[in-house]
Write a protein that holds these residues in place. Structure first.
Motif, mmCIF file in Angstrom:
data_model
loop_
_atom_site.group_PDB
_atom_site.id
_atom_site.type_symbol
_atom_site.label_atom_id
_atom_site.label_comp_id
_atom_site.label_asym_id
_atom_site.label_seq_id
_atom_site.Cartn_x
_atom_site.Cartn_y
_atom_site.Cartn_z
ATOM 1 N N THR A 167 0.955 -1.103 0.054
ATOM 2 C CA THR A 167 -0.066 -0.050 0.070
ATOM 3 C C THR A 167 1.041 1.384 -0.017
ATOM 4 N N HIS A 168 2.153 1.238 0.535
ATOM 5 C CA HIS A 168 2.933 2.370 0.303
ATOM 6 C C HIS A 168 3.582 2.271 -1.093
ATOM 7 N N PHE A 169 3.384 1.408 -1.860
ATOM 8 C CA PHE A 169 4.418 1.585 -3.138
ATOM 9 C C PHE A 169 4.033 2.794 -3.950
ATOM 10 N N ASP A 170 2.654 3.120 -3.959
ATOM 11 C CA ASP A 170 2.596 4.299 -4.813
ATOM 12 C C ASP A 170 3.083 5.667 -4.349
ATOM 13 N N LYS A 171 3.196 5.490 -2.855
ATOM 14 C CA LYS A 171 3.623 6.684 -2.160
ATOM 15 C C LYS A 171 5.261 6.643 -2.513
ATOM 16 N N PHE A 172 5.849 5.650 -2.487
ATOM 17 C CA PHE A 172 6.936 5.477 -2.624
ATOM 18 C C PHE A 172 7.462 5.889 -4.246
ATOM 19 N N ASP A 173 6.693 5.457 -5.266
ATOM 20 C CA ASP A 173 6.912 5.470 -6.616
ATOM 21 C C ASP A 173 6.975 7.321 -6.771
ATOM 22 N N ARG A 174 6.060 7.887 -6.222
ATOM 23 C CA ARG A 174 6.140 9.481 -6.384
ATOM 24 C C ARG A 174 7.417 9.885 -5.687
ATOM 25 N N ALA A 175 7.535 9.438 -4.600
ATOM 26 C CA ALA A 175 8.608 10.162 -3.835
ATOM 27 C C ALA A 175 10.173 10.044 -4.577
ATOM 28 N N PHE A 176 10.254 8.801 -5.102
ATOM 29 C CA PHE A 176 11.313 8.325 -5.921
ATOM 30 C C PHE A 176 11.375 9.018 -7.037
ATOM 31 N N GLY A 177 10.206 9.331 -7.619
ATOM 32 C CA GLY A 177 10.300 10.038 -9.007
ATOM 33 C C GLY A 177 10.625 11.396 -8.816
ATOM 34 N N GLU A 178 10.113 12.206 -7.856
ATOM 35 C CA GLU A 178 10.384 13.339 -7.481
ATOM 36 C C GLU A 178 12.076 13.714 -7.120
ATOM 37 N N TYR A 179 12.381 12.701 -6.314
ATOM 38 C CA TYR A 179 13.965 12.988 -5.753
ATOM 39 C C TYR A 179 14.681 12.877 -7.220
ATOM 40 N N PHE A 180 14.531 11.816 -8.019
ATOM 41 C CA PHE A 180 15.365 11.707 -8.956
ATOM 42 C C PHE A 180 15.121 12.501 -10.417
ATOM 43 N N LYS A 181 14.216 13.284 -10.241
ATOM 44 C CA LYS A 181 14.157 14.172 -11.143
ATOM 45 C C LYS A 181 14.252 15.561 -10.855
ATOM 46 N N GLY A 182 14.252 15.927 -9.418
ATOM 47 C CA GLY A 182 14.628 17.212 -8.683
ATOM 48 C C GLY A 182 13.551 18.143 -9.141
ATOM 49 N N VAL A 183 12.214 17.700 -9.430
ATOM 50 C CA VAL A 183 11.284 18.802 -9.682
ATOM 51 C C VAL A 183 10.161 18.514 -8.634
ATOM 52 N N GLU A 184 9.260 19.489 -8.577
ATOM 53 C CA GLU A 184 8.137 19.366 -7.532
ATOM 54 C C GLU A 184 7.370 18.349 -8.190
ATOM 55 N N ALA A 185 6.456 17.939 -7.376
ATOM 56 C CA ALA A 185 5.274 16.995 -7.657
ATOM 57 C C ALA A 185 4.449 17.664 -8.756
ATOM 58 N N LEU A 186 4.156 16.732 -9.707
ATOM 59 C CA LEU A 186 3.204 17.673 -10.673
ATOM 60 C C LEU A 186 1.786 17.808 -9.997
ATOM 61 N N PRO A 187 1.552 19.100 -10.330
ATOM 62 C CA PRO A 187 0.033 19.548 -9.465
ATOM 63 C C PRO A 187 -1.240 18.733 -10.003
ATOM 64 N N GLY A 188 -1.654 17.974 -8.761
ATOM 65 C CA GLY A 188 -2.959 17.347 -9.149
ATOM 66 C C GLY A 188 -3.032 16.203 -10.307
ATOM 67 N N MET A 189 -1.796 15.679 -10.618
ATOM 68 C CA MET A 189 -1.876 14.901 -11.715
ATOM 69 C C MET A 189 -2.724 13.989 -12.018
ATOM 70 N N GLU A 190 -3.473 13.524 -10.848
ATOM 71 C CA GLU A 190 -4.608 12.407 -10.943
ATOM 72 C C GLU A 190 -5.784 13.058 -11.340
#
Lengths: 280, 389
Positions: free
Chosen positions: B53-76
């Motif tokens: 259940t934490h995989f999705d959270k991890f995916d987002r955090a991982f993506g953010e960190y390795f792109k060095g960009v802010e989270a996409l605003p309201g992507m969903e």
């Protein structure tokens, strides 16, 4: 020595990586996933591929952590004492070795499978913390410390029926076997039925994935059910056309009992088909 | 560098510990993986995240960190999926691909946000808008060499990272609730006790007794262990509860098999002086609530199930009930019940966000002293944890 699937077991890249990381770092690997995606099979295949002996411990709701280490057969000793047997004096002859003890004692590195750990009591994983971490335990009856000669590779499977305690999780690596996509599924079927006609396979996979898409199914059919169903199809020698004939009468796939295990699911499925026909 | 990664995961409220982080470093040191970001993603997930259940959270955090960009605003929320469904697919030659300008990441994101704001309709083909099969850098199934993929599945591989697939979105905060899951949640309430006739062999006791007897067998028996928790279930039935009938049925059947001491009663909207046990004969076989109050001891745990959706008068005013004339307001009855059985919770099948907008729900929420929980697995667990204290 690295694990990379076998001729009976198809793995994805992330699974092999998780297995190899766990084996290299000698940490237990916790495996979760839908029922029937090959969690238990994994340990057997890893043991076979790495050429190590496999020790299996199947957990039931009544299993105690202690039983994996050793059991003290007090009743036999009591009986023997009343009969005046000579071996009563040695308490060691009434200590029965559990699965973990056998694995710890093994002369070569081994593989241990702790199957369906979530079936046991909630405290069960907590009672194994030190044993899995340090791979040693103490036998109180004989004042003896049992330590693993080689740290075994431990595989633990869970079906999510109970939450596992954090302290336990922190000591494990974790992998969630997600449901295989169409390509992987094709490879899995190839491994099990090498001579399958491509037409039959294509039709069968189509029916199978469509069935999984139906919303509201209580138990979605999984890999092992697909394999069972294919076995039946082959045994009955059903032609590929029969699976997907658009004609009204045979819209329900033959032998669907192998795929849908729940009466309500079968009803739901039949109702959907009935509705689809009316719309035509 | 990886310390920042670790702290970043912590910030995103993933339950990672130092021990696990050290294990990750150890794995890197032992060269479990080659130098590949994809492998690092799989490895770090296996070591740091212990719950799908934490995989999705991890995916987002991982993506953010390795792109060095802010989270996409309201992507969903912003992009409906059907826009992106594969509609048209263009095949460009390599030369054409090279011709497409390569935007930098920052600029790409900026333009992406801008486009998102501008775009209002589904788009397919073409070379500017977000959609499917085009040569714009945004959307999916396209052929721009450095595009951002939004939903859909990867085809040309260049814009794709595994963690951006968000495959585990469905596993996050699972709302699915089945009889079996409910049973597991209800197990939190188990309280084992030994009561009744002694008929089980007490092995420990027998051994101790025999030893004390200098070896003469002294058999000891004890009563069997069973779940001694007692539950009173009050179910709201009819009216607005008809929408929630399935989940209530499941809860009921799970309770029935899980508790040996289970008593249930029905009420409509709010509890008054009458309850009933059989909904078909609710008018002929009514039970006086006073009788119920006196029948069960205060060791019973009280669980209400209802959506608490009614007119506030039904709670606050005498004669306020929609069904018959009640001399005392529902609030009085509710207080009487919770005084008799202090271990009480209210399970509400409505979603938790909606509670504050309904006056009667807030009223009951207050009357229950805040012990109202949504009828989801998570809510059920929280409720059971409170009840078992």
């Amino acid at each position: 020595m690295r694990f990379s699937g076998s001729d009976k077991y198809v793995t994805t890249g992330d699974l092999t990586l998780a297995v190899n990381a766990a084996v290299t770092l000698q940490r237990p690997l916790l495996i979760k996933g839908e029922p029937g995606t090959g969690k238990t099979m994994l340990a057997e295949e890893v043991a076979a591929a790495l050429g190590r002996p496999l020790f299996q411990w199947h957990i039931k709701s009544t299993t105690k952590a202690q039983q994996g280490l050793y059991e003290y057969d007090a009743v036999s000793r009591l009986r023997d004492s009343q009969l005046g047997e000579a071996k009563v004096a040695d308490i060691g002859s009434y200590i029965l070795k559990g699965v973990l003890w056998q694995a710890f004692e093994c002369a070569t590195p081994s593989v241990v499978l702790i199957d369906e750990i979530d079936k046991a009591d909630i405290e069960f994983p907590n009672d194994l913390l030190r044993e899995l971490d340090r791979m040693e335990f103490f036998v109180y009856e004989t004042r003896q410390n049992v330590r693993a000669r080689h740290r075994p590779a431990v595989f633990i499977t869970s079906n999510n029926e109970k939450e596992l305690p954090d302290a336990f999780l922190r000591r494990c690596f974790f992998h969630y076997i997600k449901f295989p996509d169409r390509e992987t599924m094709k490879r899995i079927v190839d491994v099990h039925f090498p001579g399958l006609k491509p037409a039959l396979l294509r039709e069968a996979l189509e029916v199978f994935f469509e069935l999984r898409e139906i919303p509201g199914l209580k138990k979605k059919p999984s890999t092992s059910e697909l394999l069972d169903w294919l076995k039946l199809l082959l045994a009955e020698d059903i032609p590929p056309e029969a699976l997907h004939s658009k004609d009204n009468k045979s819209a329900i796939p033959p032998l669907h009992g192998a795929l849908l295990k729940n009466e309500q699911d079968v009803h739901l499925f039949e109702r959907l088909i009935f509705m689809a026909r009316q719309n035509r | 560098m990886l310390i920042d990664f670790f702290l970043h995961l912590k910030e995103n409220r993933l339950p990672v510990s130092i021990k696990e982080f050290l294990a990750l470093l150890e794995a890197l040191q032992q060269h479990v993986i080659e130098h590949s970001l994809d492998d690092f993603y799989v490895l770090s997930r296996a070591i740091l995240v212990k719950d799908e259940t934490h995989f999705d959270k991890f995916d987002r955090a991982f993506g953010e960190y390795f792109k060095g960009v802010e989270a996409l605003p309201g992507m969903e929320a912003l992009i409906p999926e059907e826009w992106l469904r594969q509609a048209v697919k263009k095949h460009l030659s390599d030369a054409e691909c090279a011709k497409l300008e390569k935007l930098g990441w920052e600029k790409l994101m900026e333009t992406f946000k801008k486009r998102l704001a501008e775009q209002k309709e589904r788009h397919s083909g073409g070379s500017k808008w977000i959609g499917t099969g085009g040569t714009s850098p945004f959307g999916h199934g396209g052929t721009h060499p450095e595009g951002i993929r939004v939903g859909g599945k990867s085809e040309n591989r260049s814009a794709v990272k595994v963690w951006e697939k968000r495959e585990y979105r469905n596993l996050d905060d699972s709302v699915e609730i089945g009889t079996r899951n409910i049973k597991i949640a209800l197990r939190r309430l188990r309280r084992f006790a030994r009561q009744g006739a002694p008929e089980e062999l007490d092995l420990e006791g027998t051994i101790a007794g025999t030893a004390r007897n200098a070896g003469w067998l002294d058999l000891r028996l004890r009563p069997e262990r069973h779940n001694a928790v007692k539950v009173l279930l009050f179910l709201d039935i009819g009216g607005s509860m008809d929408d929630h009938i399935r989940v209530c049925e499941e809860l009921f059947s799970a309770c029935h098999s899980e508790f040996k001491h289970l008593e249930y009663y029905y009420f409509h909207n709010c509890v008054y002086e009458y309850l009933w046990k059989d909904n078909r004969r609710r008018h002929s076989e009514r039970i006086d609530t006073h009788d119920v109050l006196h029948r069960y001891g205060n060791d019973y745990k009280l669980i209400f199930v209802g959506d608490a959706a009614m007119s506030p008068y039904e709670i606050l005013q005498p004669w306020g009930s929609v069904e018959y004339n009640n001399a005392e307001p529902g609030a009085t009855w509710l207080r009487r019940l919770t005084d008799t059985w202090p271990h009480a919770i209210w399970l509400n099948p409505e979603s938790e966000h909606a509670w504050q907008y309904r006056q009667s729900t807030s009223l009951i929420h207050n009357l229950m002293g805040g012990r109202m929980f949504p009828l989801t697995l998570d809510g059920l667990e929280r409720g059971m944890r409170l009840l078992s204290k």
